[in-house]
Design an enzyme around this catalytic site. Sequence first.
Site, short mmCIF file in Angstrom:
data_model
loop_
_atom_site.label_atom_id
_atom_site.label_comp_id
_atom_site.label_asym_id
_atom_site.label_seq_id
_atom_site.Cartn_x
_atom_site.Cartn_y
_atom_site.Cartn_z
N LYS A 10 -124.33 -58.85 65.95
CA LYS A 10 -123.65 -57.55 66.11
C LYS A 10 -122.17 -57.71 65.80
CE LYS A 10 -121.17 -58.43 70.05
NZ LYS A 10 -119.78 -58.74 70.02
N ASP A 136 -124.03 -59.07 77.15
CA ASP A 136 -124.39 -58.46 75.87
C ASP A 136 -125.91 -58.38 75.65
OD1 ASP A 136 -121.84 -57.94 75.00
OD2 ASP A 136 -121.65 -59.75 73.79
#
Length: 283
Positions: A10, A136
Amino acid sequence: MEIIEKAPAKINLGLDALYKRKDGYHELEMIMASVDLADRLLFEELSENKIVIETDSSFLPVDRRNHVYQAAELLKKTFDLTQGVRITIEKRIPVAAGLAGGSSDCAATLRGLNRLWNLDLSLEKLAELGSQIGSDVPYCIHGGTAFVTGRGEKIEFLPSMPQCWVVLVKPRMSVSTSSIFGSLSFNSIQHPDIAGIRQAVETDDYQLMTEKIGNALEGVTIKRYPVIQQIKDRMINYGADAALMSGSGPTVFALCEKKTRAQRIYNGLKGFCDEVYLVRTLK
Ligand code: C5P
């Protein structure tokens, strides 16, 4: 039986820290997006009750320190499972880089073992379990483009970010997220316009996105590692539409609408850093 899961990296189009919470974590507002650079994880049943990790990366521990191991152990403990598993990690995402590689591997493990062991858990449940391992991980369970808040566990899905080319450059050092958050001072913090970035994504406005992207941790990491600023400057000089550090760093990404520009940045930075990738955004 064998299961394969992809674990995409990401980037943070936006990262803001609002305040430090009583539990020591920071209250965050982030716009995250998956890019087309992924690790690949293979899950195989073992007759013995143990967790075995194999990898082609010399940077990864294969014991309890690895979040993949922790994910398998957490599922086994929570659901009282006696199955064993061999997990093979093909590592492509740079390690400790601000690209959530470890969290994405952890999330892929929760998804993969959910299938291998027929646990029938929802992605929401997997995200809740994953939050015990890393902030995350809940986002990485879902992936895509999302507005992520709280410690990282509150996720609102957004349309895919405007399509473009992304050049990722990872300088040699590894960065400790907790040490960067530890050095963050709310007196000097530069808050990015998260609402503006969100609007750019929601209206598929590439130009606005390049104007708005921002990361409140960038100043802290650049102070410690000035090479990050040099990489950003080079990217802009080679024609990037925008350049920003991802997460707590040290990876910097450049956004380009035109592939020829992205290729020029890739070629230009390849001589400067070892780890340079030219990827697409993920739909
Ligand atoms: O949750 P995780 O272990 O991945 O976080 C790594 C470190 O990043 C934490 O120990 C904390 O110092 C910092 N952090 C934070 N606020 C968050 C997420 C992470 O301060 N929302």
